[in-house]
Structure formats: structure tokens, C-alpha cells
Scaffold this motif. Structure first.
Motif, PDB file in Angstrom:
ATOM      1  N   ARG A  49      -0.746   7.168   7.611  1.00  0.00           N
ATOM      2  CA  ARG A  49       0.466   7.525   8.355  1.00  0.00           C
ATOM      3  C   ARG A  49       1.581   7.941   7.391  1.00  0.00           C
ATOM      4  N   PHE A  50       1.671   7.234   6.273  1.00  0.00           N
ATOM      5  CA  PHE A  50       2.736   7.550   5.321  1.00  0.00           C
ATOM      6  C   PHE A  50       2.497   8.913   4.669  1.00  0.00           C
ATOM      7  N   LEU A  51       1.266   9.198   4.337  1.00  0.00           N
ATOM      8  CA  LEU A  51       0.935  10.504   3.763  1.00  0.00           C
ATOM      9  C   LEU A  51       1.230  11.622   4.762  1.00  0.00           C
ATOM     10  N   LYS A  52       0.959  11.376   6.022  1.00  0.00           N
ATOM     11  CA  LYS A  52       1.269  12.357   7.063  1.00  0.00           C
ATOM     12  C   LYS A  52       2.770  12.583   7.160  1.00  0.00           C
ATOM     13  N   LEU A  53       3.534  11.501   7.038  1.00  0.00           N
ATOM     14  CA  LEU A  53       4.990  11.603   7.059  1.00  0.00           C
ATOM     15  C   LEU A  53       5.490  12.417   5.868  1.00  0.00           C
ATOM     16  N   LEU A  54       4.928  12.142   4.691  1.00  0.00           N
ATOM     17  CA  LEU A  54       5.326  12.880   3.493  1.00  0.00           C
ATOM     18  C   LEU A  54       5.011  14.361   3.626  1.00  0.00           C
ATOM     19  N   ILE A 104       0.830  -1.208   0.000  1.00  0.00           N
ATOM     20  CA  ILE A 104       0.000   0.000   0.000  1.00  0.00           C
ATOM     21  C   ILE A 104       0.862   1.254   0.000  1.00  0.00           C
ATOM     22  N   ILE A 105       1.881   1.310   0.851  1.00  0.00           N
ATOM     23  CA  ILE A 105       2.695   2.529   0.869  1.00  0.00           C
ATOM     24  C   ILE A 105       3.617   2.596  -0.354  1.00  0.00           C
ATOM     25  N   GLU A 106       3.971   1.454  -0.924  1.00  0.00           N
ATOM     26  CA  GLU A 106       4.698   1.473  -2.195  1.00  0.00           C
ATOM     27  C   GLU A 106       3.851   2.162  -3.264  1.00  0.00           C
ATOM     28  N   GLU A 107       2.575   1.857  -3.303  1.00  0.00           N
ATOM     29  CA  GLU A 107       1.667   2.455  -4.278  1.00  0.00           C
ATOM     30  C   GLU A 107       1.487   3.947  -4.018  1.00  0.00           C
ATOM     31  N   VAL A 108       1.382   4.331  -2.749  1.00  0.00           N
ATOM     32  CA  VAL A 108       1.262   5.744  -2.402  1.00  0.00           C
ATOM     33  C   VAL A 108       2.497   6.515  -2.868  1.00  0.00           C
ATOM     34  N   ALA A 109       3.679   5.951  -2.605  1.00  0.00           N
ATOM     35  CA  ALA A 109       4.923   6.601  -3.016  1.00  0.00           C
ATOM     36  C   ALA A 109       4.974   6.767  -4.534  1.00  0.00           C
ATOM     37  N   LYS A 110       4.518   5.755  -5.248  1.00  0.00           N
ATOM     38  CA  LYS A 110       4.496   5.813  -6.717  1.00  0.00           C
ATOM     39  C   LYS A 110       3.559   6.912  -7.201  1.00  0.00           C
ATOM     40  N   GLU A 111       2.367   6.984  -6.607  1.00  0.00           N
ATOM     41  CA  GLU A 111       1.383   7.994  -6.998  1.00  0.00           C
ATOM     42  C   GLU A 111       1.885   9.406  -6.714  1.00  0.00           C
ATOM     43  N   LYS A 112       2.655   9.569  -5.633  1.00  0.00           N
ATOM     44  CA  LYS A 112       3.141  10.891  -5.240  1.00  0.00           C
ATOM     45  C   LYS A 112       4.486  11.230  -5.866  1.00  0.00           C
ATOM     46  N   GLY A 113       5.047  10.297  -6.629  1.00  0.00           N
ATOM     47  CA  GLY A 113       6.340  10.544  -7.246  1.00  0.00           C
ATOM     48  C   GLY A 113       7.486  10.601  -6.261  1.00  0.00           C
ATOM     49  N   VAL A 114       7.350   9.849  -5.169  1.00  0.00           N
ATOM     50  CA  VAL A 114       8.354   9.835  -4.103  1.00  0.00           C
ATOM     51  C   VAL A 114       9.299   8.653  -4.306  1.00  0.00           C
ATOM     52  N   GLN A 115      10.574   8.903  -4.152  1.00  0.00           N
ATOM     53  CA  GLN A 115      11.564   7.832  -4.270  1.00  0.00           C
ATOM     54  C   GLN A 115      11.423   6.887  -3.084  1.00  0.00           C
ATOM     55  N   PHE A 116      11.096   5.635  -3.379  1.00  0.00           N
ATOM     56  CA  PHE A 116      10.833   4.661  -2.320  1.00  0.00           C
ATOM     57  C   PHE A 116      11.323   3.288  -2.766  1.00  0.00           C
TER      58      PHE A 116
END
Length: 248
Positions: free
Chosen positions: A241-246, A190-202
Motif C-alpha cells: 500500500r505504501f509503495l502504491k501511495l509513493l 516495514i514502511i519505515e524500511e521501504v521509505a529508507k530504501e526509496k530515499g523518501v523523507q519519512f
């Protein structure tokens, strides 16, 4: 309370997860598959009859999925008592069972992770101190190795050099994790997908063997998140939680 030892013979029927009631959940199946691979290495999983509300999981330290040196010690992966069951001595029951079993197996003592400041998914240092444990090593990020020796002058367990100074060279978010924690099977993708959608290096590194886990740059291997080389947290994250961290 009665306790049940989970083995390869009964694991398919037994409930093993503290917060997941459905045995068909991918998180449960992932954890069970991991356990099945560890029983032959001496892992013990002892739980209450109350559907996994209380349990202890421990293994000979040389087979632990952590970068520690603890010759002839037993290492406790997890000691868990759900909130409603605290204060009834169940954690003491489970710990005493581990101590007795470890002594019978000729171990010099037991060891477990905690932290300088209380962190989720780690044992409470106040409880460990109350039970007679003492700190034997501490990493730069405040993760502590505690031990309870059975004999006088037993050698002190310690972190490997790679774990004593948690730092990596890779930029962006880097997550080290194992299947020991059932939540990872659901939430890491799930957080891998969030990072991909936000263009975050993960980058997620799924540790697949004890040899890998024993040589990573972090004392905690179940879940260790880094950002731009620096250790951040061992707390499993969902999308919120991951979005809050970002956002920080």
C-alpha cells in the motif's frame, strides 16, 4: 453469545485481536502491553467467546488517547464485529453493555469517532445514527465526533483546537501512531524500511502516553499519516500500500 471482560488477571490467556490468531505474534503482545497500562485508567475490553471476533473497548474520555474535551463522558476506542458475525445483534449487545456500564459509573453519555465519508477502522456513521448518536463536532478533514447523551442538556464533546484543523509544518511523510492498534507493531517498521530504501523523507512518531496523544494535530491517533503538512489517511499500510501511495 457469551462475552468475556478482559482484565489484568486474564489477559495473558485471552485472545484479544480481531484478525490475528497467534497470541505470540508481536502485534498481539504489543496490544496486550498497551492494554495492561490502561486498565487502571478505567479501560474496559469486552469480547465475545469467539476468539475476539466481536469486541468493544472503551475508557473514560479524560483518559482517552485522543485530543477531545468530553467531561464526564465515556469514549469508545473501538467497536468491532467481524464480517461473518454481523447481522446477529452482537454490536448492539456490546454497545448496550457499554451504555449500561457508563450510566452505572455516573457518566453523562458516550462518544466515538466516525467520519463524513466512510473510512476504514472507524465506526459506520449510519450505524451510529440508527442507534441514536448525533454529530457534536467535525474536524477540517471530515473526522467526526459523535455522542449519545444520557441526560438532557449534557455538554457537547468537542475536539481540541489542535485536532480541529489537522495540519503540520514538517515536510515529507510524518506518521503519528500508538500501540492501541496491534497492526502498527509489525507494519510501521516495514514502511519505515521501504521509505529508507526509496530515499523518501519519512518520520514516525510513536505516541507513548495519553498526554502526548491528547495534544497531537489529528483527531485520530492510532494511525494518522501526513504528507508535506497535509493529512492523508488513517488506514494502516503495509509495504504494498505504501509503495502504491509513493507511486502517485
Amino acid at each position: 453469545m457469551e462475552y468475556i471482560r478482559v482484565t489484568n488477571e486474564n489477559i495473558d490467556e485471552e485472545h484479544i485481536c480481531c484478525a490475528i490468531s497467534n497470541n505470540n505474534d508481536i502485534q498481539v503482545s504489543s496490544k496486550k502491553d498497551w492494554l495492561k497500562g490502561e486498565f487502571d485508567d478505567g479501560l474496559v475490553f469486552l469480547k465475545s467467546e469467539e476468539r475476539g471476533k466481536c469486541f468493544i473497548e472503551y475508557i473514560p474520555a479524560e483518559n482517552a488517547w485522543n485530543p477531545i474535551i468530553a467531561d464526564d463522558y465515556m469514549y469508545i476506542n473501538c467497536l468491532w464485529v467481524a464480517g461473518a458475525f454481523k447481522g446477529h445483534g452482537y454490536s448492539t449487545d456490546l454497545l448496550n453493555s457499554c451504555i449500561e456500564d457508563s450510566k452505572n459509573k455516573g457518566k453523562k453519555g458516550i462518544c466515538i469517532l466516525s467520519s463524513k465519508k466512510k473510512k476504514p477502522f472507524l465506526s459506520d456513521s449510519k450505524f451510529l445514527k440508527y442507534k441514536g448518536f448525533t454529530i457534536c463536532d467535525e474536524s477540517d478533514n471530515g473526522i467526526q465526533l459523535w455522542h449519545f447523551p444520557f441526560i438532557t442538556n449534557a455538554s457537547l464533546p468537542k475536539f481540541k483546537e489542535c485536532a480541529a484543523h489537522p495540519h503540520i509544518e514538517e515536510m515529507g511523510y510524518v506518521l503519528y501512531y500508538t500501540s492501541q492498534c496491534p497492526f502498527n507493531a509489525k507494519y510501521v517498521p516495514i514502511i519505515e524500511e521501504v521509505a529508507k530504501e526509496k530515499g523518501v523523507q519519512f518520520k514516525a512518531i510513536h505516541l507513548q502516553s495519553k498526554e502526548e496523544a491528547q495534544n497531537v494535530p489529528t483527531p485520530i491517533t492510532t494511525y494518522a499519516l501526513f504528507y508535506n503538512g497535509e493529512y492523508l489517511t488513517n488506514e494502516q499500510m503495509n509495504d504494498k500500500r505504501f509503495l502504491k501511495l509513493l507511486a502517485k
